[in-house]
Design a protein around this motif. Sequence first.
Motif, PDB file in Angstrom:
ATOM      1  N   ASP A 219       0.861  -1.180   0.000  1.00 49.60           N
ATOM      2  CA  ASP A 219       0.000   0.000   0.000  1.00 49.60           C
ATOM      3  C   ASP A 219       0.898   1.231   0.000  1.00 49.60           C
ATOM      4  O   ASP A 219       1.664   1.459   0.947  1.00 49.60           O
ATOM      5  N   VAL A 220       0.812   2.044  -1.038  1.00 45.53           N
ATOM      6  CA  VAL A 220       1.706   3.186  -1.196  1.00 45.53           C
ATOM      7  C   VAL A 220       1.552   4.188  -0.057  1.00 45.53           C
ATOM      8  O   VAL A 220       2.538   4.788   0.393  1.00 45.53           O
ATOM      9  N   GLU A 221       0.362   4.367   0.429  1.00 47.71           N
ATOM     10  CA  GLU A 221       0.111   5.373   1.472  1.00 47.71           C
ATOM     11  C   GLU A 221       0.602   4.906   2.844  1.00 47.71           C
ATOM     12  O   GLU A 221       1.315   5.626   3.543  1.00 47.71           O
ATOM     13  N   THR A 222       0.221   3.712   3.255  1.00 47.15           N
ATOM     14  CA  THR A 222       0.494   3.253   4.621  1.00 47.15           C
ATOM     15  C   THR A 222       1.765   2.413   4.729  1.00 47.15           C
ATOM     16  O   THR A 222       2.273   2.207   5.834  1.00 47.15           O
ATOM     17  N   LYS A 223       2.245   1.891   3.626  1.00 47.35           N
ATOM     18  CA  LYS A 223       3.397   0.987   3.549  1.00 47.35           C
ATOM     19  C   LYS A 223       3.090  -0.392   4.146  1.00 47.35           C
ATOM     20  O   LYS A 223       4.001  -1.206   4.336  1.00 47.35           O
ATOM     21  N   GLU A 224       1.832  -0.663   4.427  1.00 50.06           N
ATOM     22  CA  GLU A 224       1.446  -2.032   4.788  1.00 50.06           C
ATOM     23  C   GLU A 224       1.664  -2.909   3.565  1.00 50.06           C
ATOM     24  O   GLU A 224       1.417  -2.487   2.433  1.00 50.06           O
ATOM     25  N   PHE A 225       2.132  -4.130   3.787  1.00 47.15           N
ATOM     26  CA  PHE A 225       2.337  -5.008   2.642  1.00 47.15           C
ATOM     27  C   PHE A 225       1.841  -6.419   2.937  1.00 47.15           C
ATOM     28  O   PHE A 225       1.710  -6.828   4.094  1.00 47.15           O
ATOM     29  N   TRP A 226       1.569  -7.126   1.853  1.00 47.75           N
ATOM     30  CA  TRP A 226       1.092  -8.494   1.910  1.00 47.75           C
ATOM     31  C   TRP A 226       1.988  -9.346   1.013  1.00 47.75           C
ATOM     32  O   TRP A 226       2.532  -8.854   0.018  1.00 47.75           O
ATOM     33  N   GLN A 227       2.114 -10.626   1.353  1.00 44.27           N
ATOM     34  CA  GLN A 227       2.943 -11.521   0.553  1.00 44.27           C
ATOM     35  C   GLN A 227       2.264 -12.869   0.356  1.00 44.27           C
ATOM     36  O   GLN A 227       1.487 -13.320   1.198  1.00 44.27           O
ATOM     37  N   SER A 228       2.577 -13.488  -0.760  1.00 43.42           N
ATOM     38  CA  SER A 228       2.163 -14.862  -0.992  1.00 43.42           C
ATOM     39  C   SER A 228       3.085 -15.791  -0.225  1.00 43.42           C
ATOM     40  O   SER A 228       4.075 -15.359   0.385  1.00 43.42           O
ATOM     41  N   ASP A 229       2.787 -17.075  -0.272  1.00 44.42           N
ATOM     42  CA  ASP A 229       3.757 -18.067   0.170  1.00 44.42           C
ATOM     43  C   ASP A 229       4.941 -18.039  -0.795  1.00 44.42           C
ATOM     44  O   ASP A 229       4.864 -17.416  -1.870  1.00 44.42           O
ATOM     45  N   VAL A 230       6.021 -18.702  -0.424  1.00 43.53           N
ATOM     46  CA  VAL A 230       7.145 -18.826  -1.353  1.00 43.53           C
ATOM     47  C   VAL A 230       6.619 -19.408  -2.660  1.00 43.53           C
ATOM     48  O   VAL A 230       5.960 -20.458  -2.665  1.00 43.53           O
ATOM     49  N   VAL A 231       6.879 -18.720  -3.760  1.00 45.17           N
ATOM     50  CA  VAL A 231       6.244 -19.079  -5.033  1.00 45.17           C
ATOM     51  C   VAL A 231       6.638 -20.486  -5.475  1.00 45.17           C
ATOM     52  O   VAL A 231       5.833 -21.214  -6.073  1.00 45.17           O
ATOM     53  N   GLN A 232       7.831 -20.902  -5.163  1.00 44.01           N
ATOM     54  CA  GLN A 232       8.279 -22.239  -5.562  1.00 44.01           C
ATOM     55  C   GLN A 232       7.380 -23.340  -5.002  1.00 44.01           C
ATOM     56  O   GLN A 232       7.247 -24.402  -5.612  1.00 44.01           O
ATOM     57  N   THR A 233       6.738 -23.088  -3.855  1.00 48.12           N
ATOM     58  CA  THR A 233       5.881 -24.120  -3.262  1.00 48.12           C
ATOM     59  C   THR A 233       4.660 -24.411  -4.117  1.00 48.12           C
ATOM     60  O   THR A 233       4.053 -25.482  -3.994  1.00 48.12           O
ATOM     61  N   PHE A 234       4.291 -23.471  -4.987  1.00 52.51           N
ATOM     62  CA  PHE A 234       3.176 -23.710  -5.901  1.00 52.51           C
ATOM     63  C   PHE A 234       3.610 -24.536  -7.115  1.00 52.51           C
ATOM     64  O   PHE A 234       2.775 -25.099  -7.824  1.00 52.51           O
ATOM     65  N   TYR A 235       4.913 -24.564  -7.376  1.00 51.05           N
ATOM     66  CA  TYR A 235       5.460 -25.246  -8.554  1.00 51.05           C
ATOM     67  C   TYR A 235       6.642 -26.117  -8.107  1.00 51.05           C
ATOM     68  O   TYR A 235       7.784 -25.881  -8.500  1.00 51.05           O
ATOM     69  N   PRO A 236       6.371 -27.125  -7.270  1.00 52.48           N
ATOM     70  CA  PRO A 236       7.468 -27.877  -6.621  1.00 52.48           C
ATOM     71  C   PRO A 236       8.376 -28.643  -7.587  1.00 52.48           C
ATOM     72  O   PRO A 236       9.501 -28.974  -7.223  1.00 52.48           O
ATOM     73  N   LYS A 237       7.893 -28.911  -8.770  1.00 51.75           N
ATOM     74  CA  LYS A 237       8.704 -29.675  -9.726  1.00 51.75           C
ATOM     75  C   LYS A 237       9.477 -28.774 -10.691  1.00 51.75           C
ATOM     76  O   LYS A 237      10.144 -29.263 -11.603  1.00 51.75           O
ATOM     77  N   GLU A 238       9.369 -27.462 -10.475  1.00 49.58           N
ATOM     78  CA  GLU A 238      10.029 -26.516 -11.372  1.00 49.58           C
ATOM     79  C   GLU A 238      11.166 -25.808 -10.662  1.00 49.58           C
ATOM     80  O   GLU A 238      11.254 -25.793  -9.432  1.00 49.58           O
ATOM     81  N   LYS A 239      12.032 -25.182 -11.470  1.00 51.26           N
ATOM     82  CA  LYS A 239      13.210 -24.515 -10.922  1.00 51.26           C
ATOM     83  C   LYS A 239      13.099 -22.995 -10.935  1.00 51.26           C
ATOM     84  O   LYS A 239      13.945 -22.316 -10.345  1.00 51.26           O
ATOM     85  N   GLY A 240      12.100 -22.456 -11.611  1.00 48.62           N
ATOM     86  CA  GLY A 240      12.003 -21.000 -11.716  1.00 48.62           C
ATOM     87  C   GLY A 240      13.059 -20.446 -12.648  1.00 48.62           C
ATOM     88  O   GLY A 240      13.580 -21.133 -13.523  1.00 48.62           O
ATOM     89  N   ARG A 241      13.425 -19.200 -12.451  1.00 49.35           N
ATOM     90  CA  ARG A 241      14.389 -18.538 -13.338  1.00 49.35           C
ATOM     91  C   ARG A 241      15.809 -18.922 -12.999  1.00 49.35           C
ATOM     92  O   ARG A 241      16.140 -19.220 -11.856  1.00 49.35           O
ATOM     93  N   ASN A 242      16.659 -18.843 -14.021  1.00 44.19           N
ATOM     94  CA  ASN A 242      18.096 -18.936 -13.773  1.00 44.19           C
ATOM     95  C   ASN A 242      18.583 -17.633 -13.184  1.00 44.19           C
ATOM     96  O   ASN A 242      18.062 -16.563 -13.474  1.00 44.19           O
ATOM     97  N   LYS A 243      19.580 -17.681 -12.337  1.00 44.57           N
ATOM     98  CA  LYS A 243      20.117 -16.465 -11.740  1.00 44.57           C
ATOM     99  C   LYS A 243      20.926 -15.701 -12.771  1.00 44.57           C
ATOM    100  O   LYS A 243      21.430 -16.267 -13.713  1.00 44.57           O
TER     101      LYS A 243
END
Length: 243
Positions: A219-243
């Motif tokens: 939230d730009v005004e209050t700086k409150e923020f929300w987060q998902s779970d670690v994204v990898q947990t939704f795609y356990p068989k994938e590696k995501g991006r290369n560094k």
Amino acid sequence: MKRTLVFGDIHGGLKALIQLLERIDYSVNDRFVFLGDYVDGWSESAQIIDFLMELSQKQECIFIKGNHDAWCQEWLEENTINDIWFLHGGKSTIESYTGIDYSQKEKHHNFFNSMKDYFVDENNNLFIHAGFSSMHGPEKEHYQTNFSWDRTLWEMALIMDKRIKKDSLLYPKRLLLFNEIYIGHTPTLHYNVEIPMQGCNVWNIDTGAGFYGKLTCLDVETKEFWQSDVVQTFYPKEKGRNK
């Protein structure tokens, strides 16, 4: 009351975005600003573009273009594969388009083409994927690729933070142009930080969703923020991006 909610880099993590939206108590009056890099990483890049296009029919959305989006747009337009892109998430994006017909790809291309390089709101806050180098602001930028690639703005903000006061002649002129600046592009995981970071008046919302971090909304005004779970947990068989 209308809020501005800013989202970090998604990188094909549709399931994480859906979860994040469920965790935010938002209304149709709120404005969503997405900082770019919607594709390349997890396996649902094409699907997240469909989702965002549909979301924009219900919600005020501002879509900033990231460097990965520019690569994907180029592929959709010219059917040419950038070798660097392919190695840094492009392969998973191409695979996500399997079975998607030409007309839908055209809609996606038009969506990418409609994205903004940057956005300045009514409170003089700048939203941009990466940064800019001109001391006169992004509208005077000579190298427009900086909008989606520049890291000097963020690195400068980190170095200058709490060291030099705003009224000093040494204070960076770029930072004085805007009330606050919101960026993605450089994962906070690079600094062993899992939440949004601030340097001077620059806020970095990319918390590494494309790697092994979470997707974040702030939230730009209050700086409150929300987060998902670690994204990898939704795609356990994938590696995501290369560094």
